[in-house]
Design a protein around this motif. Structure first.
Motif, PDB file in Angstrom:
ATOM      1  N   ALA A  31       0.839  -1.195   0.000  1.00  0.00           N
ATOM      2  CA  ALA A  31       0.000   0.000   0.000  1.00  0.00           C
ATOM      3  C   ALA A  31       0.876   1.248   0.000  1.00  0.00           C
ATOM      4  O   ALA A  31       1.940   1.274   0.618  1.00  0.00           O
ATOM      5  CB  ALA A  31      -0.914  -0.003   1.218  1.00  0.00           C
ATOM      6  N   PRO A  32       0.440   2.298  -0.685  1.00  0.00           N
ATOM      7  CA  PRO A  32       1.234   3.530  -0.701  1.00  0.00           C
ATOM      8  C   PRO A  32       1.212   4.228   0.648  1.00  0.00           C
ATOM      9  O   PRO A  32       0.274   4.065   1.436  1.00  0.00           O
ATOM     10  CB  PRO A  32       0.541   4.376  -1.770  1.00  0.00           C
ATOM     11  CG  PRO A  32      -0.828   3.835  -1.868  1.00  0.00           C
ATOM     12  CD  PRO A  32      -0.748   2.383  -1.495  1.00  0.00           C
ATOM     13  N   ALA A  33       2.241   4.998   0.907  1.00  0.00           N
ATOM     14  CA  ALA A  33       2.331   5.767   2.140  1.00  0.00           C
ATOM     15  C   ALA A  33       1.340   6.920   2.088  1.00  0.00           C
ATOM     16  O   ALA A  33       1.097   7.505   1.028  1.00  0.00           O
ATOM     17  CB  ALA A  33       3.746   6.296   2.321  1.00  0.00           C
ATOM     18  N   GLY A  51       4.154   7.288 -10.692  1.00  0.00           N
ATOM     19  CA  GLY A  51       3.739   6.690 -11.959  1.00  0.00           C
ATOM     20  C   GLY A  51       2.242   6.685 -12.209  1.00  0.00           C
ATOM     21  O   GLY A  51       1.798   6.257 -13.269  1.00  0.00           O
ATOM     22  N   MET A  52       1.460   7.163 -11.271  1.00  0.00           N
ATOM     23  CA  MET A  52       0.010   7.172 -11.433  1.00  0.00           C
ATOM     24  C   MET A  52      -0.435   8.485 -12.070  1.00  0.00           C
ATOM     25  O   MET A  52       0.181   9.517 -11.891  1.00  0.00           O
ATOM     26  CB  MET A  52      -0.685   7.006 -10.080  1.00  0.00           C
ATOM     27  CG  MET A  52      -0.268   5.754  -9.335  1.00  0.00           C
ATOM     28  SD  MET A  52      -0.785   4.267 -10.155  1.00  0.00           S
ATOM     29  CE  MET A  52      -2.271   3.917  -9.273  1.00  0.00           C
ATOM     30  N   GLU A  72      -6.135   2.263  -9.232  1.00  0.00           N
ATOM     31  CA  GLU A  72      -5.941   1.017  -9.966  1.00  0.00           C
ATOM     32  C   GLU A  72      -5.085   1.330 -11.185  1.00  0.00           C
ATOM     33  O   GLU A  72      -5.341   2.274 -11.916  1.00  0.00           O
ATOM     34  CB  GLU A  72      -7.294   0.457 -10.396  1.00  0.00           C
ATOM     35  CG  GLU A  72      -7.208  -0.871 -11.073  1.00  0.00           C
ATOM     36  CD  GLU A  72      -8.587  -1.478 -11.332  1.00  0.00           C
ATOM     37  OE1 GLU A  72      -8.626  -2.619 -11.777  1.00  0.00           O
ATOM     38  OE2 GLU A  72      -9.611  -0.799 -11.093  1.00  0.00           O
ATOM     39  N   LYS A  73      -4.050   0.526 -11.382  1.00  0.00           N
ATOM     40  CA  LYS A  73      -3.121   0.742 -12.495  1.00  0.00           C
ATOM     41  C   LYS A  73      -2.799  -0.589 -13.140  1.00  0.00           C
ATOM     42  O   LYS A  73      -2.435  -1.540 -12.476  1.00  0.00           O
ATOM     43  CB  LYS A  73      -1.838   1.383 -11.971  1.00  0.00           C
ATOM     44  CG  LYS A  73      -0.786   1.646 -12.997  1.00  0.00           C
ATOM     45  CD  LYS A  73      -0.996   2.974 -13.635  1.00  0.00           C
ATOM     46  CE  LYS A  73       0.193   3.363 -14.499  1.00  0.00           C
ATOM     47  NZ  LYS A  73      -0.041   4.581 -15.182  1.00  0.00           N
ATOM     48  N   LYS A  74      -2.976  -0.633 -14.455  1.00  0.00           N
ATOM     49  CA  LYS A  74      -2.591  -1.798 -15.246  1.00  0.00           C
ATOM     50  C   LYS A  74      -1.535  -1.330 -16.227  1.00  0.00           C
ATOM     51  O   LYS A  74      -1.756  -0.367 -16.953  1.00  0.00           O
ATOM     52  CB  LYS A  74      -3.784  -2.360 -16.019  1.00  0.00           C
ATOM     53  CG  LYS A  74      -4.902  -2.868 -15.160  1.00  0.00           C
ATOM     54  CD  LYS A  74      -6.060  -3.320 -16.015  1.00  0.00           C
ATOM     55  CE  LYS A  74      -7.251  -3.694 -15.155  1.00  0.00           C
ATOM     56  NZ  LYS A  74      -8.401  -4.078 -15.938  1.00  0.00           N
ATOM     57  N   THR A  75      -0.399  -1.994 -16.223  1.00  0.00           N
ATOM     58  CA  THR A  75       0.655  -1.637 -17.168  1.00  0.00           C
ATOM     59  C   THR A  75       1.200  -2.893 -17.810  1.00  0.00           C
ATOM     60  O   THR A  75       1.156  -3.967 -17.238  1.00  0.00           O
ATOM     61  CB  THR A  75       1.815  -0.889 -16.484  1.00  0.00           C
ATOM     62  OG1 THR A  75       2.329  -1.705 -15.444  1.00  0.00           O
ATOM     63  CG2 THR A  75       1.377   0.437 -15.923  1.00  0.00           C
ATOM     64  N   GLY A 122       3.885  12.569  -8.709  1.00  0.00           N
ATOM     65  CA  GLY A 122       3.744  11.275  -8.050  1.00  0.00           C
ATOM     66  C   GLY A 122       3.076  11.309  -6.689  1.00  0.00           C
ATOM     67  O   GLY A 122       3.157  10.349  -5.934  1.00  0.00           O
ATOM     68  N   VAL A 123       2.405  12.410  -6.361  1.00  0.00           N
ATOM     69  CA  VAL A 123       1.696  12.525  -5.085  1.00  0.00           C
ATOM     70  C   VAL A 123       0.263  12.971  -5.351  1.00  0.00           C
ATOM     71  O   VAL A 123       0.043  13.995  -5.993  1.00  0.00           O
ATOM     72  CB  VAL A 123       2.397  13.531  -4.134  1.00  0.00           C
ATOM     73  CG1 VAL A 123       1.608  13.692  -2.840  1.00  0.00           C
ATOM     74  CG2 VAL A 123       3.821  13.101  -3.835  1.00  0.00           C
TER      75      VAL A 123
END
Length: 146
Positions: A31-33, A51-52, A72-75, A122-123
């Motif tokens: 999980a992100p901070a 990267g989001m 949600e990220k699909k790469t 990125g934040v």
């Protein structure tokens, strides 16, 4: 040369018991901070999201008046020969999928109509303005007893 006794393993155990935080709720390691900041006029939630893009996020207030942050990220990353007229084959191909959801209980003094969110460097930053004392009074409805 000192002789090591079999029963001298108690010392690491004491430190492990003391330093182990099983009594604390541990976040998902993937999980992100998240930072939550309070000022006089607002609360600010910062979510590390390298990267989001803004399209990867969904933010809403649920039926319990909680703030729900989902991403949600699909790469797809590929390596190998894909050029020319010859048939190519993958030498390496990786799919990446990340999904995260966090629910935050909103304080009573948040002005839900003025919540703002943006992604920069990125934040993800969500600004939750506080209601003024006058707005709080208007929000409190007094019912006259007849």
């Amino acid at each position: 040369m000192p002789v090591r006794r079999a029963n001298q393993t108690w010392l690491p155990s004491i430190f492990n018991d003391f330093l182990n935080n099983d009594w604390m709720v541990k976040a998902n390691p993937t999980a992100p901070a998240i930072n939550v900041i309070e000022t006089e006029k607002e609360y600010k939630v910062e979510v590390a999201a390298p990267g989001m893009k803004k399209e990867d996020f969904q933010i809403h207030i649920n039926e319990d008046n909680d703030l729900v942050i989902s991403m949600e990220k699909k790469t797809e990353s590929t390596e190998g020969d894909k050029g020319g007229k010859e048939e190519s084959r993958y030498l390496r191909r990786e799919f990446s999928y990340s999904k995260f959801q966090q629910t935050l209980i909103l304080p009573d003094d948040v002005d839900k109509d003025k919540i703002d969110a943006k992604v920069n460097d990125g934040v993800l930053t969500i600004e939750l303005p506080k209601r003024t004392p006058e707005e709080k009074e208007k929000a409190t409805k007094v019912i006259e007893v007849k």
